[in-house]
Motif scaffolding. Structure first.
Motif, mmCIF file in Angstrom:
data_model
loop_
_atom_site.group_PDB
_atom_site.id
_atom_site.type_symbol
_atom_site.label_atom_id
_atom_site.label_comp_id
_atom_site.label_asym_id
_atom_site.label_seq_id
_atom_site.Cartn_x
_atom_site.Cartn_y
_atom_site.Cartn_z
ATOM 1 N N GLY A 173 0.813 -1.210 0.000
ATOM 2 C CA GLY A 173 0.000 0.000 0.000
ATOM 3 C C GLY A 173 0.845 1.257 0.000
ATOM 4 N N TYR B 288 -3.824 -3.047 -2.570
ATOM 5 C CA TYR B 288 -3.944 -1.600 -2.345
ATOM 6 C C TYR B 288 -5.326 -1.107 -2.757
ATOM 7 C CZ TYR B 288 -2.887 3.408 -2.739
ATOM 8 O OH TYR B 288 -2.909 4.773 -2.627
ATOM 9 N N SER C 291 -7.936 -1.778 -0.132
ATOM 10 C CA SER C 291 -7.717 -1.260 1.224
ATOM 11 C C SER C 291 -8.820 -0.269 1.564
ATOM 12 C CB SER C 291 -6.343 -0.592 1.328
ATOM 13 O OG SER C 291 -6.233 0.494 0.424
#
Length: 412
Positions: free
Chosen positions: A203, A237, A240
């Protein structure tokens, strides 16, 4: 040294209470003692964890015979009052002297192996593998090195143009990360990105790439050079919790970059949550950004998934483009993807276009957009404006007639 952890013990406590759980532990201890040899040692570490020290084990095979008996002993039904309770166990094993370390490290290694047994499905044993541990330690050390390198600003973006094979228009550039390694020089993504997969650093790198790409487009705009950009976004990512918020914040930092100048490239993933992916893409689309499905044809997307996924572009994986001039199968796959994109009203772009011959063949099949070494290698930001001027002046795309398919000429 064997590290045992009971599978499902918490459920017994939750369902029947701690008194039943305690009696179960006593019964399991008795079952274990009944299958161990006189010189073996059994100890309870606490909770539902036990340690067994097997002495005078002549071979790995002999150890495995004892382990099989341990699994069977723990799995034997236990009658507590009028309740029959069943549990199993996961066992991690470290063997000395194969694993030639001190006792505390032996116990830690057995604990690590136990977790591997848990992840593999429970009710089994796992021998600690020193070689696997060495690889795991090297992986952890490399992740720490990547984290430090990110903090030292050792990464940079290079940019590869994407062009229209029909009229030569420059559609934009793809931002590709590179590592200026202090000792090894410039490293391609394949040298380090695989280590990030599934780690929280993935991330952090995703955020860095997104911010750096938007910053560069903003700087180009300030200099009077306007161009669209695409960046790769990992599934980890993308899904998320704060991805959409971070995307909105990043766009807000660069008001001179229209949101529709940004395209995010995602990959098909067997592990991805389909519904969450679609929902996330829809939220991001409301910000004005675009999406492309990268490496199409190598993943797991069903036609229903493709129909529902809010992406505008399919990128044909370069593995199919590379051999399409000599492999009928690859050419048919490329042609099929082009037709599929048309059916779903998606744009299609070919990756890995290395020669004028490839470009001519793709255009003949109806593929309008392309990128690859034959068009341009990834370049530093300062080189992009000049490359664009030369591309327009040289007008290489005008050579992409059917006759060009017989030439072996590198595009500039």
């Amino acid at each position: 040294m064997c590290f045992l952890d009971l599978d499902g013990f918490k459920s017994v406590n939750d369902q029947y209470g701690h008194e039943v759980g305690d009696q179960l532990l006593v019964a399991v201890s008795g079952h274990l003692k009944s299958v161990l040899r006189g010189d073996d040692t059994l100890a309870r570490l606490g909770g539902d964890e036990f340690v067994v020290l097997l002495s005078e084990v002549g071979s790995t095979e002999e150890c495995m015979l004892v382990l099989d008996r341990i699994l069977q002993a723990v799995a034997a039904p236990v009658l507590v009052g009028n309740i029959t309770v069943n549990v199993t166990c996961s066992v991690g094993v470290s063997l000395y002297p194969q694993d030639n370390v001190d006792p505390d490290t032996l116990l830690r290694h057995a604990d690590q192996a136990m977790y591997v047994a848990k992840e593999a499905g429970k009710n089994r044993y796992q021998l600690f593998d020193p070689e696997s541990d060495r690889v795991a330690q090297e992986h952890r050390q490399f992740l720490e090195l990547l984290s430090q390198a990110l903090g030292r600003d050792e990464f940079a973006l290079f940019y590869q143009p994407k062009v229209d094979l029909f009229d030569g228009e420059i559609m934009g550039v793809e931002a590709l990360i590179r590592w200026h390694h202090p000792q090894r020089g410039l490293l391609a993504p394949a040298e380090f990105l695989p280590h990030l997969r599934g780690h929280e650093l993935e991330g952090a790198f995703g955020q860095w790439v997104l911010d750096a790409a938007l910053k560069q487009v903003s700087q180009w705009a300030d200099a009077g050079f306007s161009i669209r950009i695409s960046t790769n976004v990992s599934a980890h990512y993308l899904l998320s919790a704060d991805f959409c918020d971070h995307l909105a914040q990043s766009l807000a930092l660069y008001p001179n970059v229209p949101p529709d100048f940004l395209e995010l490239e995602i990959q098909e993933s067997a592990e991805a949550d389909v519904e969450r992916t679609i929902e996330t893409l829809q939220r991001c689309r409301q910000l004005g950004v675009h999406f492309a499905l990268d490496d199409f044809g190598t993943g797991y997307a069903s036609l229903n998934y493709l129909r529902r996924l809010p992406v505008e572009t399919l990128k044909i994986d370069n593995s199919f483009i590379h051999d399409m001039l000599t492999s009928a199968d690859d050419r048919h796959i490329v042609e099929g993807v082009i037709q599929l994109a048309a059916i779903f009203n998606r744009k299609v772009i070919a990756e890995g276009v290395e020669t004028l011959e490839h470009g001519a063949a793709l255009r003949a099949l109806g593929c309008r957009y392309a990128q690859g070494f034959g068009i341009a290698r990834p370049m530093e930001a300062a080189a992009v404006p000049d490359w664009c001027r030369h591309w327009r002046d040289d007008a290489v795309w005008r050579q992409l007639d059917p006759g060009a398919a017989g030439l072996d000429i590198q595009m500039k």
